[in-house]
Design a protein around this motif. Sequence first.
Motif, short mmCIF file in Angstrom:
data_model
loop_
_atom_site.label_atom_id
_atom_site.label_comp_id
_atom_site.label_asym_id
_atom_site.label_seq_id
_atom_site.Cartn_x
_atom_site.Cartn_y
_atom_site.Cartn_z
N CYS A 341 0.82 -1.21 0.00
CA CYS A 341 0.00 0.00 0.00
C CYS A 341 0.86 1.27 0.00
N ALA A 342 1.11 1.87 1.15
CA ALA A 342 1.94 3.07 1.18
C ALA A 342 3.31 2.81 0.56
N GLY A 343 3.84 1.61 0.81
CA GLY A 343 5.13 1.27 0.20
C GLY A 343 5.06 1.26 -1.30
N LEU A 344 3.95 0.75 -1.87
CA LEU A 344 3.76 0.78 -3.31
C LEU A 344 3.75 2.21 -3.82
N LEU A 345 2.99 3.10 -3.15
CA LEU A 345 2.92 4.49 -3.57
C LEU A 345 4.31 5.14 -3.56
N TYR A 346 5.09 4.85 -2.53
CA TYR A 346 6.42 5.45 -2.41
C TYR A 346 7.35 4.97 -3.51
N LEU A 347 7.20 3.73 -3.94
CA LEU A 347 8.08 3.20 -4.99
C LEU A 347 7.69 3.67 -6.38
N ASP A 349 6.71 6.20 -9.66
CA ASP A 349 7.41 7.35 -10.23
C ASP A 349 6.97 8.65 -9.58
N ALA A 350 5.66 8.75 -9.29
CA ALA A 350 5.12 9.99 -8.73
C ALA A 350 3.88 9.68 -7.93
N LEU A 351 3.59 10.56 -6.96
CA LEU A 351 2.39 10.48 -6.14
C LEU A 351 1.77 11.87 -6.09
N GLY A 352 0.61 12.01 -6.72
CA GLY A 352 -0.03 13.32 -6.76
C GLY A 352 0.83 14.38 -7.41
N ALA A 362 4.94 3.43 -12.51
CA ALA A 362 3.51 3.75 -12.36
C ALA A 362 3.42 5.08 -11.64
N SER A 363 2.24 5.70 -11.75
CA SER A 363 1.97 6.95 -11.03
C SER A 363 0.74 6.75 -10.16
N HIS A 395 -6.32 -7.44 3.12
CA HIS A 395 -7.28 -6.34 3.12
C HIS A 395 -6.66 -5.15 2.39
N GLU A 396 -7.54 -4.32 1.83
CA GLU A 396 -7.14 -3.07 1.19
C GLU A 396 -7.91 -1.93 1.84
N PHE A 397 -7.21 -0.80 2.00
CA PHE A 397 -7.81 0.35 2.65
C PHE A 397 -7.05 1.58 2.16
N HIS A 398 -7.57 2.24 1.14
CA HIS A 398 -6.84 3.37 0.57
C HIS A 398 -7.78 4.26 -0.23
N ARG A 399 -7.35 5.49 -0.42
CA ARG A 399 -8.09 6.45 -1.24
C ARG A 399 -7.17 6.99 -2.33
N THR A 400 -6.43 6.09 -2.92
CA THR A 400 -5.57 6.44 -4.04
C THR A 400 -5.75 5.40 -5.15
N HIS A 401 -5.20 5.72 -6.30
CA HIS A 401 -5.25 4.81 -7.45
C HIS A 401 -3.89 4.83 -8.13
N VAL A 402 -3.45 3.66 -8.56
CA VAL A 402 -2.16 3.53 -9.26
C VAL A 402 -2.42 3.19 -10.72
N ASP A 403 -1.73 3.85 -11.61
CA ASP A 403 -1.86 3.61 -13.04
C ASP A 403 -0.47 3.41 -13.65
N PRO A 404 -0.18 2.28 -14.28
CA PRO A 404 -1.08 1.14 -14.48
C PRO A 404 -1.26 0.33 -13.20
N VAL A 405 -2.36 -0.43 -13.16
CA VAL A 405 -2.72 -1.18 -11.96
C VAL A 405 -1.72 -2.29 -11.67
N ALA A 406 -1.20 -2.90 -12.73
CA ALA A 406 -0.29 -4.04 -12.55
C ALA A 406 0.90 -3.91 -13.48
#
Length: 819
Positions: A341-347, A349-352, A362-363, A395-406
Amino acid sequence: MTTRLPRIVVAAPATGQGKTTVSTGLMAALTRAGHVVSGHKVGPDYIDPGYHALACGRAGRNLDPHLVGEDRVAPLLLHGARTPVPADVAVVEGVMGLFDGRVGGEGFSSTAHVAALTRTPVVLVVDISRSSRSIGAVVHGMATYDSSVEVAGVLLNKAGSPRHAAEVTSSISLPVLGTIPRDPAVAAPSRHLGLVPAEERELSAAALDALADHVAASVDLEAVLAVARSAPDLDVAPWSPHDHVSPPQGARPGHRPLVAVAGGRAFTFRYAETEELLRAAGCDVVAFDPLADAALPRGTAAVYLGGGFPEVHAADLTGNAAMRASLRAAVAAGVPTVAECAGLLYLCDALGGEPMVGAVAASAAMTERLTLRYPAATAPADSLLGRAGEEVTGHEFHRTHVDPVAGDVAAWTVDGTDVGVATPTLHASYLHTHWAGHPQLAQRFADAAHAYAPAVEERAPASVSRPPLSAPHPDPLRHHGDAETGDGLVDLAVNVHPGPPPAWLTEALVASLEDVGSYPDPTAAERAVAAHHGRNPDEVLATAGAAEAFGLVARLRPWRRPVVVHPQFTEPHAALEQAGHEVSVVACRAEDGFALDPTAVPEDADLVVVGNPTNPTGVLHPADVLRALVRPGRLVVVDEAFMDAVPGEPESLAGGPLDGLVVLRSLTKHWSVPGVRAGYLLGAPDVVADLRRGQTPWSVSTTAGAALVACSTPAARVEAGRRADELAAWRDHLATGLAGLGVEVLASSTSFVLARLGAGVREALREAGVAVRRGDTFPGLDASWCRIAAREPATTEVLLAALAGVRGRGSSDALQRVR
């Protein structure tokens, strides 16, 4: 096998009734009353256990049948209640309404489900702010809905007045254990994913005390404990990580690869059992802060990036370009990395729009919709964690989206959709898994760390131009370990804990800067230290580190015959000489293991200074021996600067009678803050008052005072113990390795060892890029002795390889070839 554990579940008819506030307040109130309390949370939530940890002074634990399986819930409850020490009572905070569980699961993983699995009586928290006698119907329905669940008592929350509370109470047939009045000041703030984590609230000890007082004044704690004691014995064995994982076959004895785990304000979410499983699988676990640290810990053999709120701290994460580069290089180099989750977002290319690590193509961006699901996931292919076709729960608990998903190879398939990215060395997705329910994931990650670690150890520091070797100091008493090291050297000379300060300490130091416009006042710090040691505030004097304390003692009286027991830290000796005193030396002998012979101290000595444990020997003198030095007209000063690095702090004099004694403590070493001169002394009130009169006004800075307060909390006590245990393991690894090379090593109780390496070896090691502390500036030691700081095993292995070269080939040139 049956186990006795008094326990309650704190539940509610619906979410928003005040479960977290009441549960945390109960835990804090019971802890303040002298009980050892174990805090637990039903469900996957990470945030509430953070509050529980603050209240109980030990890790908060989760109980979730979906994540770990029904059979593991009761064993995990017992495990949490006995770790690190057995608890008197367990308090389990429920989730949502009492019977609300996984959607479509008919109450599976609900609070009621966990209460039934653990045979735990329920205390129902009911918000009565908008009802009166209707509450009786709600409670009656809750108590009779499911016969497998025992609702044993009720807590009325947010009462408007005594008359209102009495009307509600008259409608309830169950025992009312307390009535809690409305108080907005003790409500927990919320955020887009729920409550704000405790790590981000800056919840001070005073605020927690206020919550504990609020609950203690409103709740019959003895009645609550009576309910807890009514819980039947459990006929299951406590869960143990050692039953599920182990070091891989062929692992070198004593070899423990370093797993770097993200922490700090941006990465607050991970299950306590994750680290326990990794340690049981033969790894060492060290936290790092992606917001504050410039690089991964030295010797990192694997990285774990858990959950948190990187979106809240995106700009600051971007600003720490050095850490982003360090992590990006580690992933590219194949360092085994798990990101949830947060670790994925941090890895990504960009977040917001803010640049992140760039290890995953991914972004990520915020979305209006909250994703909250409780799925089963399947591994589509073999990867670092999964095996093709293997199913896990999460479980998943987030209010973000990653593109591409996989990515090209997905981490999991969830509800028919591939998500995340997986390779033989990287596993990143939104899915949170509880490794106690799937220990094979922990085993594979640990195995990968073991496999990677030898490559880490082979990478000794590159050959660089060494700082010039320090010549004998013109004043040996003023020589310190920081003079031994420099750029390009592996530092085993400075005995400061090598990790960063805990995130909560860094936050306290930063927050203190808001008050630097006023003159410092150490009163709050001295009260916090007094409470920490169970003393009165007039027995505590905050000081600008131990250095100021030594100077104050030296100037306290016109000492007739001051004695310093050597070998030990030289600063008190230097301070006495600087104050114009002629110092007598009592030397502990190597042939006696540097133990103190109290009969060697002259009877006419009116001041005796001794370290415990002693720097540089690491010897821990028995408290009875030190107390035996006390005489009428004599002051015995015991320097306990390294006592907090001794697990359990045996032989400490800080908690006992102080007549004729002064005990010194410093935060410098254990808390990794040598730049913050923070320390204190404990003594009889009259002695402390005399020392205070000799203190320069405002010598203890606002920042030092904040550090003293922060390091005196229950959470700090837990972290201090964890650091002490970690250092003990590192020290034992160091001592075993040195002994294996035939080096004479003195048995140490603290964060370093004294070793007789032989004349000239320190210089040869320095030429090879390894710094250790010379021993010949300590009275009583010669140049054959060196003090070596305990470091994580990967760093220790660099030292041992270098030392093997020196001893095997007899020259620094040969040592360079080992590298």
